[in-house]
Design a protein around this motif. Structure first.
Motif, PDB file in Angstrom:
ATOM      1  N   GLU A  76      -8.643 -25.463  31.145  1.00  0.00           N
ATOM      2  CA  GLU A  76      -7.732 -24.309  31.219  1.00  0.00           C
ATOM      3  C   GLU A  76      -6.364 -24.728  31.729  1.00  0.00           C
ATOM      4  O   GLU A  76      -5.339 -24.263  31.241  1.00  0.00           O
ATOM      5  N   GLY A  77      -6.345 -25.623  32.736  1.00  0.00           N
ATOM      6  CA  GLY A  77      -5.068 -26.089  33.271  1.00  0.00           C
ATOM      7  C   GLY A  77      -4.278 -26.888  32.253  1.00  0.00           C
ATOM      8  O   GLY A  77      -3.047 -26.749  32.144  1.00  0.00           O
ATOM      9  N   ILE A  78      -4.952 -27.754  31.483  1.00  0.00           N
ATOM     10  CA  ILE A  78      -4.274 -28.543  30.445  1.00  0.00           C
ATOM     11  C   ILE A  78      -3.682 -27.614  29.395  1.00  0.00           C
ATOM     12  O   ILE A  78      -2.528 -27.776  28.973  1.00  0.00           O
ATOM     13  N   GLN A  79      -4.464 -26.642  28.981  1.00  0.00           N
ATOM     14  CA  GLN A  79      -3.997 -25.697  27.967  1.00  0.00           C
ATOM     15  C   GLN A  79      -2.785 -24.912  28.470  1.00  0.00           C
ATOM     16  O   GLN A  79      -1.802 -24.735  27.742  1.00  0.00           O
ATOM     17  N   ARG A  80      -2.829 -24.472  29.716  1.00  0.00           N
ATOM     18  CA  ARG A  80      -1.717 -23.699  30.281  1.00  0.00           C
ATOM     19  C   ARG A  80      -0.448 -24.543  30.380  1.00  0.00           C
ATOM     20  O   ARG A  80       0.644 -24.089  30.010  1.00  0.00           O
ATOM     21  N   ASN A  81      -0.559 -25.789  30.841  1.00  0.00           N
ATOM     22  CA  ASN A  81       0.611 -26.650  30.986  1.00  0.00           C
ATOM     23  C   ASN A  81       1.235 -26.992  29.642  1.00  0.00           C
ATOM     24  O   ASN A  81       2.469 -27.018  29.504  1.00  0.00           O
ATOM     25  N   LEU A  82       0.406 -27.252  28.628  1.00  0.00           N
ATOM     26  CA  LEU A  82       0.947 -27.565  27.306  1.00  0.00           C
ATOM     27  C   LEU A  82       1.684 -26.369  26.723  1.00  0.00           C
ATOM     28  O   LEU A  82       2.769 -26.509  26.148  1.00  0.00           O
ATOM     29  N   THR A  83       1.116 -25.181  26.878  1.00  0.00           N
ATOM     30  CA  THR A  83       1.754 -23.978  26.344  1.00  0.00           C
ATOM     31  C   THR A  83       3.099 -23.729  27.018  1.00  0.00           C
ATOM     32  O   THR A  83       4.070 -23.321  26.366  1.00  0.00           O
ATOM     33  N   ASN A  84       3.177 -23.994  28.325  1.00  0.00           N
ATOM     34  CA  ASN A  84       4.414 -23.742  29.066  1.00  0.00           C
ATOM     35  C   ASN A  84       5.475 -24.806  28.823  1.00  0.00           C
ATOM     36  O   ASN A  84       6.673 -24.501  28.824  1.00  0.00           O
ATOM     37  N   ASN A  85       5.068 -26.059  28.614  1.00  0.00           N
ATOM     38  CA  ASN A  85       6.021 -27.165  28.604  1.00  0.00           C
ATOM     39  C   ASN A  85       6.383 -27.677  27.224  1.00  0.00           C
ATOM     40  O   ASN A  85       7.371 -28.403  27.084  1.00  0.00           O
ATOM     41  N   VAL A  86       5.604 -27.367  26.198  1.00  0.00           N
ATOM     42  CA  VAL A  86       5.950 -27.778  24.829  1.00  0.00           C
ATOM     43  C   VAL A  86       6.459 -26.543  24.111  1.00  0.00           C
ATOM     44  O   VAL A  86       5.702 -25.609  23.829  1.00  0.00           O
ATOM     45  N   GLY A 116      -1.533 -36.996  33.271  1.00  0.00           N
ATOM     46  CA  GLY A 116      -2.577 -37.981  33.570  1.00  0.00           C
ATOM     47  C   GLY A 116      -3.744 -37.934  32.606  1.00  0.00           C
ATOM     48  O   GLY A 116      -4.751 -38.597  32.815  1.00  0.00           O
ATOM     49  N   VAL A 117      -3.618 -37.150  31.525  1.00  0.00           N
ATOM     50  CA  VAL A 117      -4.688 -37.069  30.521  1.00  0.00           C
ATOM     51  C   VAL A 117      -4.435 -38.178  29.507  1.00  0.00           C
ATOM     52  O   VAL A 117      -3.702 -37.990  28.533  1.00  0.00           O
ATOM     53  N   LYS A 118      -5.026 -39.324  29.748  1.00  0.00           N
ATOM     54  CA  LYS A 118      -4.815 -40.478  28.877  1.00  0.00           C
ATOM     55  C   LYS A 118      -6.115 -41.277  28.786  1.00  0.00           C
ATOM     56  O   LYS A 118      -7.012 -41.139  29.629  1.00  0.00           O
ATOM     57  N   ILE A 119      -6.207 -42.107  27.764  1.00  0.00           N
ATOM     58  CA  ILE A 119      -7.410 -42.907  27.552  1.00  0.00           C
ATOM     59  C   ILE A 119      -7.588 -43.879  28.717  1.00  0.00           C
ATOM     60  O   ILE A 119      -6.651 -44.559  29.133  1.00  0.00           O
ATOM     61  N   GLY A 120      -8.819 -43.920  29.245  1.00  0.00           N
ATOM     62  CA  GLY A 120      -9.126 -44.787  30.378  1.00  0.00           C
ATOM     63  C   GLY A 120      -9.108 -44.068  31.710  1.00  0.00           C
ATOM     64  O   GLY A 120      -9.536 -44.630  32.715  1.00  0.00           O
ATOM     65  N   LYS A 121      -8.636 -42.822  31.722  1.00  0.00           N
ATOM     66  CA  LYS A 121      -8.578 -42.056  32.966  1.00  0.00           C
ATOM     67  C   LYS A 121      -9.918 -41.367  33.204  1.00  0.00           C
ATOM     68  O   LYS A 121     -10.553 -40.868  32.279  1.00  0.00           O
ATOM     69  N   GLN A 126       5.279 -34.989  21.198  1.00  0.00           N
ATOM     70  CA  GLN A 126       5.627 -34.241  22.414  1.00  0.00           C
ATOM     71  C   GLN A 126       4.371 -33.889  23.220  1.00  0.00           C
ATOM     72  O   GLN A 126       4.369 -33.967  24.455  1.00  0.00           O
ATOM     73  N   ILE A 127       3.297 -33.518  22.508  1.00  0.00           N
ATOM     74  CA  ILE A 127       2.051 -33.166  23.202  1.00  0.00           C
ATOM     75  C   ILE A 127       1.491 -34.374  23.934  1.00  0.00           C
ATOM     76  O   ILE A 127       1.094 -34.287  25.103  1.00  0.00           O
ATOM     77  N   ARG A 128       1.440 -35.528  23.265  1.00  0.00           N
ATOM     78  CA  ARG A 128       0.896 -36.736  23.906  1.00  0.00           C
ATOM     79  C   ARG A 128       1.768 -37.167  25.089  1.00  0.00           C
ATOM     80  O   ARG A 128       1.270 -37.651  26.106  1.00  0.00           O
ATOM     81  N   LYS A 129       3.072 -36.987  24.963  1.00  0.00           N
ATOM     82  CA  LYS A 129       3.971 -37.321  26.063  1.00  0.00           C
ATOM     83  C   LYS A 129       3.703 -36.415  27.265  1.00  0.00           C
ATOM     84  O   LYS A 129       3.672 -36.886  28.425  1.00  0.00           O
ATOM     85  N   GLU A 130       3.449 -35.141  27.011  1.00  0.00           N
ATOM     86  CA  GLU A 130       3.157 -34.207  28.088  1.00  0.00           C
ATOM     87  C   GLU A 130       1.789 -34.485  28.697  1.00  0.00           C
ATOM     88  O   GLU A 130       1.594 -34.366  29.914  1.00  0.00           O
ATOM     89  N   LEU A 131       0.819 -34.869  27.858  1.00  0.00           N
ATOM     90  CA  LEU A 131      -0.504 -35.233  28.362  1.00  0.00           C
ATOM     91  C   LEU A 131      -0.425 -36.443  29.282  1.00  0.00           C
ATOM     92  O   LEU A 131      -1.115 -36.516  30.305  1.00  0.00           O
ATOM     93  N   ASP A 132       0.432 -37.413  28.931  1.00  0.00           N
ATOM     94  CA  ASP A 132       0.615 -38.597  29.794  1.00  0.00           C
ATOM     95  C   ASP A 132       1.151 -38.184  31.163  1.00  0.00           C
ATOM     96  O   ASP A 132       0.736 -38.726  32.197  1.00  0.00           O
ATOM     97  N   LYS A 133       2.079 -37.231  31.176  1.00  0.00           N
ATOM     98  CA  LYS A 133       2.624 -36.769  32.455  1.00  0.00           C
ATOM     99  C   LYS A 133       1.539 -36.128  33.313  1.00  0.00           C
ATOM    100  O   LYS A 133       1.538 -36.253  34.536  1.00  0.00           O
ATOM    101  N   TYR A 188     -11.181 -35.406  24.204  1.00  0.00           N
ATOM    102  CA  TYR A 188     -10.500 -34.115  24.235  1.00  0.00           C
ATOM    103  C   TYR A 188     -10.071 -33.759  22.809  1.00  0.00           C
ATOM    104  O   TYR A 188      -9.426 -34.562  22.130  1.00  0.00           O
ATOM    105  N   HIS A 189     -10.443 -32.557  22.378  1.00  0.00           N
ATOM    106  CA  HIS A 189     -10.063 -32.066  21.061  1.00  0.00           C
ATOM    107  C   HIS A 189      -9.041 -30.947  21.246  1.00  0.00           C
ATOM    108  O   HIS A 189      -9.332 -29.947  21.915  1.00  0.00           O
TER     109      HIS A 189
END
Length: 397
Positions: free
Chosen positions: A147-157, A133-138, A124-131, A172-173
């Motif tokens: 901070e924005g990535i952390q906030r979106n993951l907390t809200n959407n997963v 745009g946080v993906k390998i090659g980007k 689910q986290i990787r699927k949300e990261l793809d949405k 990204y760790h």
């Protein structure tokens, strides 16, 4: 020191002059304003000296008149360095292109590591990261900050309690803490259910225990509702009373709502500004000038530039200036009353259990004073009034 810099920028050459009358030749050069230095004699008919590149272009004219032969031994300075750079431009361009490629690749996402998550949650986290745009090659500059990535993951997963996001180099760790599964029901010791507040019983559901009240009974705080002592006289046993006792309770709320309020809203206009930040120096390169609007809020985002695993003291800054307008909202008296009632309901609900229900409300007092609607409202609430109370252990006689 200043003359040395001028000589380096304009260029200088070391000249060798051979022939008779070289002393007179040097005097002619000096009289005509040609500057020479580092003059050295090599035998009776040979000397060497250094002069500027611009003067060296004129020296052959004077040499012909004096029957002297001239040769240039060494060349130094910016013009010759530039000429050599042009000659080796392929190598220089390749080296520059190599550095640019390395810098570009150092700012591309090459890894995403997730720790502490179960396989289903990681998916689910990787699927949300793809949405996002946080993906390998980007390229990192084109994705949200940590901070924005952390906030979106907390809200959407949904099953995340906390997620920490850290960018190390090109990876990204993510450290994940999942919500704990519901614990197994604990063993409840023998207890009664008693009323936690004054109420009129409206409904009951008893799973374990003995009912001590009926529908429409009026109860006081602490009154026994369901007994944990069951069985016939002389053959009783103590159990944990379990159930729900719903009662009608009463609350009073006081609210004041102004007929006119001022607030700020975004009108959709915005201006983007981009800059290069080197240490404390900020150099804008896009979005010059002030925006057309006067009232605005600024959101600033800074992206670090990396070279391999090192973070360079260079960043790309992005400022978003969003236009803001001051609005005035005016209520009629009826609208203010309705909104005040909703405000009072929300205030009451915030102090109740989620399953509590507002049965009815009644305005006890209403007035318009100092541009405000002032209400005192009486609410009837249906809520579970039962609370557990341990049964005292019997002491032997």
């Amino acid at each position: 020191m200043k003359n040395k810099w001028i000589e380096f920028l304009t260029g200088k050459v070391t000249v060798k002059v051979s022939g008779r009358g070289i002393e007179r030749f040097l005097n002619v050069l000096i009289r005509n304003g040609l500057m020479i230095w580092n003059v050295k004699r090599h035998g009776t008919e040979t000397i060497t000296f250094t002069m500027r590149l611009n003067d060296a272009l004129k020296i052959r004219h004077y040499a012909k008149e004096r029957e002297c032969s001239i040769s240039f031994l060494r060349r130094a300075g910016m013009p010759f360095l530039f000429k050599r750079l042009l000659k080796n431009s392929g190598f220089l361009g390749g080296a520059l292109l190599f550095l640019l490629i390395i810098m570009f690749l150092s700012n591309v996402i090459w890894g995403i590591e997730i720790k502490g998550a179960k396989p289903a949650t990681e998916y689910q986290i990787r699927k949300e990261l793809d949405k996002m745009g946080v993906k390998i090659g980007k390229v990192q500059l084109f994705v949200d900050n940590v901070e924005g990535i952390q906030r979106n993951l907390t809200n959407n997963v949904g099953n995340l309690t906390w997620v920490g996001v850290e960018l190390k180099g090109t990876t990204y760790h993510l450290q994940v803490v999942e919500k704990k599964e519901p614990e197994k029901p604990e063993q409840i010791p023998p207890r009664n259910l008693v009323a936690k507040k004054k109420a009129i019983i409206s409904n009951m559901y008893v799973e374990t225990g003995k009912k001590m009240v009926d529908i429409n009974d009026h109860v006081e705080p602490g009154q026994l509702l369901v007994s944990g002592v069951i069985g016939k006289e002389g053959q009783t046993q103590q159990v944990a009373a379990v159930g729900e006792v719903w009662g009608e309770t009463w609350y009073k709320s006081h609210v004041e709502l102004p007929l006119k309020t001022n607030f700020s809203v975004f009108n959709g206009q915005e201006k983007q500004k981009h800059s290069i930040i080197i240490g404390n120096l900020e150099i804008p390169f896009w979005g010059f000038g002030e925006p057309e609007f006067t009232e605005y809020e600024v959101e600033k985002n800074i992206k670090k530039i990396h070279f391999l695993k090192w973070e360079l003291p260079i960043s790309i800054g992005n400022e978003t200036l969003r236009a803001r307008e001051e609005m005035t909202r005016t209520y009629t008296k009826e609208e203010a009353e309705n909104n005040a009632i909703e405000l009072a309901k929300n205030k009451i609900k915030s102090g109740l259990d989620e399953d509590a229900i507002i049965k009815d409300e009644k305005i006890l007092h209403k007035e318009l004073k100092n541009g405000k609607v002032i209400l005192d409202i009486h609410f009837k609430i249906i809520e579970n009034i039962a609370v557990g109370q341990p049964i005292p252990k019997e002491t032997p006689e």
